[in-house]
Design a protein around this motif. Structure first.
Motif, PDB file in Angstrom:
ATOM      1  N   MET A   1       0.879  -1.530  -0.633  1.00  0.00           N
ATOM      2  CA  MET A   1      -0.013   0.175   0.220  1.00  0.00           C
ATOM      3  C   MET A   1       1.010   1.020   0.386  1.00  0.00           C
ATOM      4  O   MET A   1       2.095   1.750   0.841  1.00  0.00           O
ATOM      5  CB  MET A   1      -0.786  -0.103   1.128  1.00  0.00           C
ATOM      6  N   HIS A   2       0.251   2.114  -0.906  1.00  0.00           N
ATOM      7  CA  HIS A   2       1.069   3.707  -0.748  1.00  0.00           C
ATOM      8  C   HIS A   2       0.199   4.573  -0.326  1.00  0.00           C
ATOM      9  O   HIS A   2      -0.687   4.825  -0.628  1.00  0.00           O
ATOM     10  CB  HIS A   2       1.542   3.319  -2.346  1.00  0.00           C
ATOM     11  N   GLY A   3       0.380   5.958   0.353  1.00  0.00           N
ATOM     12  CA  GLY A   3      -0.795   6.530   1.031  1.00  0.00           C
ATOM     13  C   GLY A   3      -1.888   5.486   1.828  1.00  0.00           C
ATOM     14  O   GLY A   3      -1.669   4.733   1.330  1.00  0.00           O
ATOM     15  N   GLY A   4      -2.318   6.679   2.147  1.00  0.00           N
ATOM     16  CA  GLY A   4      -4.015   6.789   2.667  1.00  0.00           C
ATOM     17  C   GLY A   4      -4.645   6.266   3.666  1.00  0.00           C
ATOM     18  O   GLY A   4      -3.648   6.217   4.321  1.00  0.00           O
ATOM     19  N   THR A   5      -5.415   5.775   3.644  1.00  0.00           N
ATOM     20  CA  THR A   5      -6.679   5.416   5.671  1.00  0.00           C
ATOM     21  C   THR A   5      -6.850   3.773   4.964  1.00  0.00           C
ATOM     22  O   THR A   5      -7.653   3.464   3.808  1.00  0.00           O
ATOM     23  CB  THR A   5      -7.278   5.729   5.212  1.00  0.00           C
ATOM     24  N   THR A   7      -9.201   0.804   6.175  1.00  0.00           N
ATOM     25  CA  THR A   7     -10.820   0.669   7.194  1.00  0.00           C
ATOM     26  C   THR A   7     -11.094  -0.779   6.853  1.00  0.00           C
ATOM     27  O   THR A   7     -11.092  -1.501   5.940  1.00  0.00           O
ATOM     28  CB  THR A   7     -11.624   1.253   6.848  1.00  0.00           C
ATOM     29  N   ILE A   8     -10.174  -1.626   8.450  1.00  0.00           N
ATOM     30  CA  ILE A   8     -10.919  -2.787   8.659  1.00  0.00           C
ATOM     31  C   ILE A   8     -12.206  -3.434   8.785  1.00  0.00           C
ATOM     32  O   ILE A   8     -12.452  -2.835   9.325  1.00  0.00           O
ATOM     33  CB  ILE A   8      -9.660  -4.263   9.469  1.00  0.00           C
ATOM     34  N   GLY A   9     -13.029  -3.803   8.213  1.00  0.00           N
ATOM     35  CA  GLY A   9     -14.174  -4.155   8.219  1.00  0.00           C
ATOM     36  C   GLY A   9     -14.177  -5.532   8.129  1.00  0.00           C
ATOM     37  O   GLY A   9     -13.679  -6.275   8.161  1.00  0.00           O
ATOM     38  N   THR A  10     -16.048  -5.702   8.742  1.00  0.00           N
ATOM     39  CA  THR A  10     -16.010  -6.616   9.361  1.00  0.00           C
ATOM     40  C   THR A  10     -15.810  -8.669   8.361  1.00  0.00           C
ATOM     41  O   THR A  10     -16.369  -9.384   8.318  1.00  0.00           O
ATOM     42  CB  THR A  10     -17.384  -7.446  10.126  1.00  0.00           C
ATOM     43  N   GLU A  11     -16.875  -7.272   6.832  1.00  0.00           N
ATOM     44  CA  GLU A  11     -16.844  -8.850   6.209  1.00  0.00           C
ATOM     45  C   GLU A  11     -15.468  -8.213   5.064  1.00  0.00           C
ATOM     46  O   GLU A  11     -14.964  -9.122   4.469  1.00  0.00           O
ATOM     47  CB  GLU A  11     -17.863  -8.438   4.991  1.00  0.00           C
ATOM     48  N   GLN A  12     -14.902  -6.952   4.501  1.00  0.00           N
ATOM     49  CA  GLN A  12     -14.157  -6.809   3.638  1.00  0.00           C
ATOM     50  C   GLN A  12     -13.461  -5.512   4.540  1.00  0.00           C
ATOM     51  O   GLN A  12     -14.376  -4.348   5.209  1.00  0.00           O
ATOM     52  CB  GLN A  12     -14.786  -6.408   3.024  1.00  0.00           C
ATOM     53  N   SER A  13     -12.452  -5.161   3.827  1.00  0.00           N
ATOM     54  CA  SER A  13     -11.425  -3.984   4.245  1.00  0.00           C
ATOM     55  C   SER A  13     -11.799  -2.439   3.381  1.00  0.00           C
ATOM     56  O   SER A  13     -11.890  -3.294   2.403  1.00  0.00           O
ATOM     57  CB  SER A  13     -10.177  -4.191   4.312  1.00  0.00           C
ATOM     58  N   SER A  14     -11.075  -1.644   3.286  1.00  0.00           N
ATOM     59  CA  SER A  14     -10.809  -0.164   2.443  1.00  0.00           C
ATOM     60  C   SER A  14     -10.074   0.232   2.444  1.00  0.00           C
ATOM     61  O   SER A  14      -9.659   0.259   3.928  1.00  0.00           O
ATOM     62  CB  SER A  14     -12.912   0.350   2.037  1.00  0.00           C
ATOM     63  N   VAL A  15      -9.744   0.549   1.222  1.00  0.00           N
ATOM     64  CA  VAL A  15      -8.667   1.665   1.610  1.00  0.00           C
ATOM     65  C   VAL A  15      -9.237   3.427   0.489  1.00  0.00           C
ATOM     66  O   VAL A  15      -9.930   3.066  -0.731  1.00  0.00           O
ATOM     67  CB  VAL A  15      -7.402   1.246   0.656  1.00  0.00           C
ATOM     68  N   ALA A  16      -8.645   4.337   1.791  1.00  0.00           N
ATOM     69  CA  ALA A  16      -8.709   5.885   1.319  1.00  0.00           C
ATOM     70  C   ALA A  16      -7.968   6.443   0.410  1.00  0.00           C
ATOM     71  O   ALA A  16      -7.166   6.582   1.540  1.00  0.00           O
ATOM     72  CB  ALA A  16     -10.289   6.437   1.911  1.00  0.00           C
ATOM     73  N   GLY A  17      -8.109   6.954  -0.368  1.00  0.00           N
ATOM     74  CA  GLY A  17      -6.501   8.108  -1.033  1.00  0.00           C
ATOM     75  C   GLY A  17      -5.191   7.592  -0.601  1.00  0.00           C
ATOM     76  O   GLY A  17      -4.089   7.847  -0.174  1.00  0.00           O
ATOM     77  N   GLY A  18      -5.255   6.161  -0.737  1.00  0.00           N
ATOM     78  CA  GLY A  18      -4.148   5.228  -1.272  1.00  0.00           C
ATOM     79  C   GLY A  18      -4.201   4.593  -2.755  1.00  0.00           C
ATOM     80  O   GLY A  18      -5.527   4.098  -2.896  1.00  0.00           O
TER      81      GLY A  18
END
Length: 153
Positions: A1-5, A7-18
């Motif tokens: 991963m490069h930059g961003g945030t 978020t670890i979810g219960t079913e799936q994780s997501s990346v914002a700004g990276g």
């Protein structure tokens, strides 16, 4: 991963700004050997749910009975030990004498006014023999046919 945030979810994780790349590979972690440089640049662990306590199905239940007062075929007098396996507790130890046995072989919890907890998972043992059993969650203390509460050791 490069930059961003992330978020670890219960079913799936997501990346914002990276930017993130995902790749599934076959891995044998037991034989994994990283150099100091590789170890410093890598690694991840994700837990999506906490570990669950042992359930009845994982405890190798041999029999389910439908009354909170089992009828146990012991084959003779001796020290009967009943251990609750699904939650911690003090084992119940019963010194069974010949006068307490029905037909010289059966110990009846109901006759002695004893009961176990509905839904509980137990191990009954005597003289090196044992059986793991579960009491049905809807079991009652009322009279039940002997076949529905019989355990053989």
């Amino acid at each position: 991963m490069h930059g961003g945030t992330v978020t670890i979810g219960t079913e799936q994780s997501s990346v914002a700004g990276g930017i993130v790349s995902r790749e599934k590979i076959e891995c044998d972690g037991g034989k994994l050997r990283l150099s100091a440089d590789q170890a410093a640049k890598s690694g991840v662990v994700v837990f999506r749910a906490p570990p669950k306590p042992a359930s009845a199905s994982k405890l190798m239940v041999e029999r389910t009975i439908y009354c909170v007062s089992p009828l146990i075929e012991l084959g003779g007098a001796g020290t009967l030990v009943i251990e609750r396996l699904d939650i911690p507790g003090t084992p119940l130890t019963v010194e069974v004498n010949p006068g307490q046995l029905l037909r010289g072989a059966f110990y009846d919890f109901a006759k002695d006014g004893r009961a176990l907890a509905a839904g509980g998972v137990y191990r009954a043992s005597i003289a090196g023999r044992a059986v793991v059993f579960q009491i049905d969650a809807k079991a009652k203390s009322s009279a039940t046919a002997p076949a529905g509460r019989l355990l053989r050791l």
